[in-house]
Design a protein around this motif. Sequence first.
Motif, PDB file in Angstrom:
ATOM      1  N   GLY A  15      41.356  65.920  16.641  1.00  0.00           N
ATOM      2  CA  GLY A  15      41.160  65.117  17.852  1.00  0.00           C
ATOM      3  C   GLY A  15      40.803  63.680  17.533  1.00  0.00           C
ATOM      4  N   VAL A  19      35.229  60.387  20.191  1.00  0.00           N
ATOM      5  CA  VAL A  19      34.233  61.049  19.336  1.00  0.00           C
ATOM      6  C   VAL A  19      34.821  61.348  17.950  1.00  0.00           C
ATOM      7  N   GLU A  38      45.781  64.602  15.428  1.00  0.00           N
ATOM      8  CA  GLU A  38      45.741  64.331  16.867  1.00  0.00           C
ATOM      9  C   GLU A  38      47.067  64.767  17.503  1.00  0.00           C
ATOM     10  N   ALA A  39      46.950  65.534  18.579  1.00  0.00           N
ATOM     11  CA  ALA A  39      48.155  66.069  19.234  1.00  0.00           C
ATOM     12  C   ALA A  39      48.990  64.966  19.889  1.00  0.00           C
ATOM     13  N   ARG A  48      39.166  57.594  32.291  1.00  0.00           N
ATOM     14  CA  ARG A  48      38.036  58.455  31.940  1.00  0.00           C
ATOM     15  C   ARG A  48      36.805  57.580  31.851  1.00  0.00           C
ATOM     16  N   ALA A  49      36.059  57.656  30.755  1.00  0.00           N
ATOM     17  CA  ALA A  49      34.766  56.957  30.734  1.00  0.00           C
ATOM     18  C   ALA A  49      34.920  55.456  30.928  1.00  0.00           C
ATOM     19  N   SER A  50      33.927  54.877  31.624  1.00  0.00           N
ATOM     20  CA  SER A  50      33.884  53.415  31.732  1.00  0.00           C
ATOM     21  C   SER A  50      32.489  52.879  31.441  1.00  0.00           C
ATOM     22  N   THR A  51      31.485  53.757  31.376  1.00  0.00           N
ATOM     23  CA  THR A  51      30.111  53.280  31.184  1.00  0.00           C
ATOM     24  C   THR A  51      29.633  53.534  29.755  1.00  0.00           C
ATOM     25  N   GLN A 111      37.376  53.608  28.260  1.00  0.00           N
ATOM     26  CA  GLN A 111      37.235  54.430  27.055  1.00  0.00           C
ATOM     27  C   GLN A 111      38.406  54.233  26.080  1.00  0.00           C
ATOM     28  N   VAL A 137      46.906  70.972  16.360  1.00  0.00           N
ATOM     29  CA  VAL A 137      46.336  72.064  15.556  1.00  0.00           C
ATOM     30  C   VAL A 137      46.500  73.388  16.300  1.00  0.00           C
ATOM     31  N   ASP A 294      33.071  66.541  23.650  1.00  0.00           N
ATOM     32  CA  ASP A 294      33.419  67.452  24.739  1.00  0.00           C
ATOM     33  C   ASP A 294      33.755  68.858  24.237  1.00  0.00           C
ATOM     34  N   GLY A 304      27.400  58.754  33.629  1.00  0.00           N
ATOM     35  CA  GLY A 304      28.190  58.292  32.481  1.00  0.00           C
ATOM     36  C   GLY A 304      27.638  58.688  31.124  1.00  0.00           C
ATOM     37  N   GLY A 306      28.846  61.698  29.080  1.00  0.00           N
ATOM     38  CA  GLY A 306      29.622  62.613  28.236  1.00  0.00           C
ATOM     39  C   GLY A 306      30.086  61.968  26.945  1.00  0.00           C
ATOM     40  N   MET A 307      30.844  60.899  27.072  1.00  0.00           N
ATOM     41  CA  MET A 307      31.356  60.212  25.871  1.00  0.00           C
ATOM     42  C   MET A 307      30.199  59.640  25.050  1.00  0.00           C
ATOM     43  N   ASN A 308      29.216  59.044  25.740  1.00  0.00           N
ATOM     44  CA  ASN A 308      28.071  58.473  25.025  1.00  0.00           C
ATOM     45  C   ASN A 308      27.383  59.539  24.183  1.00  0.00           C
TER      46      ASN A 308
HETATM   47  C1  LIG Z   1      36.678  60.699  35.522  1.00  0.00           C
HETATM   48  C2  LIG Z   1      35.809  60.716  34.324  1.00  0.00           C
HETATM   49  C3  LIG Z   1      34.890  59.689  34.136  1.00  0.00           C
HETATM   50  C4  LIG Z   1      34.061  59.701  33.026  1.00  0.00           C
HETATM   51  N1  LIG Z   1      33.164  58.695  32.859  1.00  0.00           N
HETATM   52  C5  LIG Z   1      32.345  58.688  31.785  1.00  0.00           C
HETATM   53  C6  LIG Z   1      31.480  57.587  31.547  1.00  0.00           C
HETATM   54  O1  LIG Z   1      31.459  56.615  32.297  1.00  0.00           O
HETATM   55  N2  LIG Z   1      30.688  57.621  30.445  1.00  0.00           N
HETATM   56  C7  LIG Z   1      30.720  58.676  29.574  1.00  0.00           C
HETATM   57  O2  LIG Z   1      29.949  58.670  28.602  1.00  0.00           O
HETATM   58  N3  LIG Z   1      31.567  59.714  29.745  1.00  0.00           N
HETATM   59  C8  LIG Z   1      32.397  59.742  30.821  1.00  0.00           C
HETATM   60  N4  LIG Z   1      33.303  60.736  30.973  1.00  0.00           N
HETATM   61  C9  LIG Z   1      33.410  61.787  29.937  1.00  0.00           C
HETATM   62  C10 LIG Z   1      34.281  61.312  28.745  1.00  0.00           C
HETATM   63  O3  LIG Z   1      35.557  60.950  29.202  1.00  0.00           O
HETATM   64  C11 LIG Z   1      34.372  62.414  27.699  1.00  0.00           C
HETATM   65  O4  LIG Z   1      33.071  62.880  27.441  1.00  0.00           O
HETATM   66  C12 LIG Z   1      35.018  61.909  26.404  1.00  0.00           C
HETATM   67  O5  LIG Z   1      36.391  61.687  26.562  1.00  0.00           O
HETATM   68  C13 LIG Z   1      34.823  62.923  25.278  1.00  0.00           C
HETATM   69  O6  LIG Z   1      35.420  62.423  24.114  1.00  0.00           O
HETATM   70  P1  LIG Z   1      35.963  63.433  22.997  1.00  0.00           P
HETATM   71  O7  LIG Z   1      36.500  62.557  21.912  1.00  0.00           O
HETATM   72  O8  LIG Z   1      34.926  64.448  22.698  1.00  0.00           O
HETATM   73  O9  LIG Z   1      37.143  64.241  23.724  1.00  0.00           O
HETATM   74  P2  LIG Z   1      38.521  63.686  24.295  1.00  0.00           P
HETATM   75  O10 LIG Z   1      38.394  62.301  24.741  1.00  0.00           O
HETATM   76  O11 LIG Z   1      38.993  64.709  25.241  1.00  0.00           O
HETATM   77  O12 LIG Z   1      39.472  63.669  23.012  1.00  0.00           O
HETATM   78  C14 LIG Z   1      39.940  64.887  22.445  1.00  0.00           C
HETATM   79  C15 LIG Z   1      41.199  64.573  21.652  1.00  0.00           C
HETATM   80  O13 LIG Z   1      41.617  65.762  20.997  1.00  0.00           O
HETATM   81  C16 LIG Z   1      43.022  65.887  21.113  1.00  0.00           C
HETATM   82  N5  LIG Z   1      43.355  67.307  20.983  1.00  0.00           N
HETATM   83  C17 LIG Z   1      43.081  68.298  21.867  1.00  0.00           C
HETATM   84  N6  LIG Z   1      43.545  69.487  21.380  1.00  0.00           N
HETATM   85  C18 LIG Z   1      44.095  69.219  20.162  1.00  0.00           C
HETATM   86  C19 LIG Z   1      44.721  70.030  19.171  1.00  0.00           C
HETATM   87  N7  LIG Z   1      44.867  71.344  19.310  1.00  0.00           N
HETATM   88  N8  LIG Z   1      45.182  69.414  18.036  1.00  0.00           N
HETATM   89  C20 LIG Z   1      45.036  68.073  17.861  1.00  0.00           C
HETATM   90  N9  LIG Z   1      44.462  67.264  18.780  1.00  0.00           N
HETATM   91  C21 LIG Z   1      43.979  67.832  19.910  1.00  0.00           C
HETATM   92  C22 LIG Z   1      43.331  65.303  22.481  1.00  0.00           C
HETATM   93  O14 LIG Z   1      44.685  64.892  22.577  1.00  0.00           O
HETATM   94  C23 LIG Z   1      42.353  64.137  22.554  1.00  0.00           C
HETATM   95  O15 LIG Z   1      42.906  62.947  22.047  1.00  0.00           O
HETATM   96  C24 LIG Z   1      34.153  60.761  32.076  1.00  0.00           C
HETATM   97  C25 LIG Z   1      35.087  61.778  32.264  1.00  0.00           C
HETATM   98  C26 LIG Z   1      35.913  61.761  33.374  1.00  0.00           C
HETATM   99  C27 LIG Z   1      36.914  62.847  33.557  1.00  0.00           C
END
Ligand SMILES: Cc1cc2nc3c(=O)[nH]c(=O)nc-3n(C[C@H](O)[C@H](O)[C@H](O)COP(=O)(O)OP(=O)(O)OC[C@H]3O[C@@H](n4cnc5c(N)ncnc54)[C@H](O)[C@@H]3O)c2cc1C
Length: 404
Positions: A15, A19, A38-39, A48-51, A111, A137, A294, A304, A306-308
């Motif tokens: 991914g 994160v 990365e897929a 998605r995230a903005s904060t 984000q 994967v 996530d 805001g 989740g990403m943080n």
């Molecule tokens: C509407 C909305 C608003 C939000 N606002 C906020 C905010 O303001 N502040 C905040 O902190 N959080 C916010 N969030 C949450 C935030 O978007 C997530 O917490 C964040 O994207 C998590 O990051 P990540 O890298 O863990 O996962 P992701 O961003 O989901 O990245 C996972 C990656 O893994 C890849 N992947 C998945 N499966 C596979 C596989 N089998 N093989 C290879 N690659 C794969 C995907 O393509 C993706 O690129 C918001 C979410 C939403 C929906």
Amino acid sequence: MNTRKLADQRVIIVGAGPVGLTTAMLLGHYGIECLVLEAAAEVPHDLRASTFHPPTLDMLEDFGITSRLIEAGLVAPTWQVRWHTTGEFAEFDLSILKDHTAHPYRLQCEQWKLAEYLLEHIRDRLPGIEVLNGHRVQKFLQHADSVDVVAQGPDGELQSFTGAYLIGADGARSIVRSQLALAFDGHTFPETTVLATTSFRFHEHIPDLSFINYCWKESGTFSLLRLRDLWRVSLYPRDGESDEEAVAPASIQAKLQEIHPKAEPYDVLEIRPYRIHQRVVQQYVHDRVVLVGDAAHINSPSGGMGMNGGIHDAFNLAEKLSRIYAGESTELLQLYERQRRPIAVKHVLEQSGRNRARMQERDTEKRRRSLTDLQQKASDKALATQYLLETSMISGLREATAIR
Ligand SMILES: Cc1cc2nc3c(=O)[nH]c(=O)nc-3n(C[C@H](O)[C@H](O)[C@H](O)COP(=O)(O)OP(=O)(O)OC[C@H]3O[C@@H](n4cnc5c(N)ncnc54)[C@H](O)[C@@H]3O)c2cc1C
């Protein structure tokens, strides 16, 4: 040089979201080789995230990422809870945190920009990090001292890779988590929320708006979040509205017109429907496989966090892995779990759940009490500091550091 041995020593990250890429960047700076699978073919520009919260900006500063985010984003010195119908609000001023953080504000920035800056940083400065896009994967197999990973490449062929550790940063539907068959306990709220962006300049029409506003309206709630050139509006469904009805242009227009009536229709540039989940995986570490972001925890976007929180996981885990690669015990991975999992439960899920519940409240008396309470907090320096340390994720990080 024995390249096979080197390849086996690397960390494989599934991914390339914010994160996964933060983890890769940090490991790269610790001198640890990584392969990121990365897929997607490229960074998705989805809504998605903005904060960004102050400690996240503090953490990313040393890598030149914070200055780029600030350049592309909007510094939000305050945030509000508003009673839209009456125009009353409680406003929190983050400058009060100036002795606790180098960035006493929230930053509003998309984000995907963070993901692109991390990728550029990795490509320009960290030759030990390889990012393979278009590699989905499928499965992995753990051995005593290595992990084999199978991914489907862009041509559809299955390819296998070997590393010393596997980090599942593959988001809410994580295949790594699924294969570990770990419980992902919690709940999913029934409604579908719609996030819509518009270039309409709400700040020129609604007095005293902050850049971040959580609002009550007569029959529900909405939030107004400003980015550099746009406003993002979270629209909650009406009672009894189906998902299909909630995403229909007519429903979105009607809800925007309720916020601020105007003769012309709103220009809605993009919409994203989403469900709200509150879940934490039972275990973050499974021998050589570790979950972050996530893949490990998902929560309401209200506040805001989740990403943080995922980025904070990345910093914690990368430091532990660097010490393990320097010869310390692999038990440090358990410390990562002990420091991060309770914080996700107590400080992220519970806080975001409280934020959501407060804004979902319909009872006028309860709203009134909640607003008065927030106004009192905002006007009392000690109470405001304590509340902002909590909602800006600083208290959780401090508590984690104290866990040994
Ligand atoms: C509407 C909305 C608003 C939000 N606002 C906020 C905010 O303001 N502040 C905040 O902190 N959080 C916010 N969030 C949450 C935030 O978007 C997530 O917490 C964040 O994207 C998590 O990051 P990540 O890298 O863990 O996962 P992701 O961003 O989901 O990245 C996972 C990656 O893994 C890849 N992947 C998945 N499966 C596979 C596989 N089998 N093989 C290879 N690659 C794969 C995907 O393509 C993706 O690129 C918001 C979410 C939403 C929906």
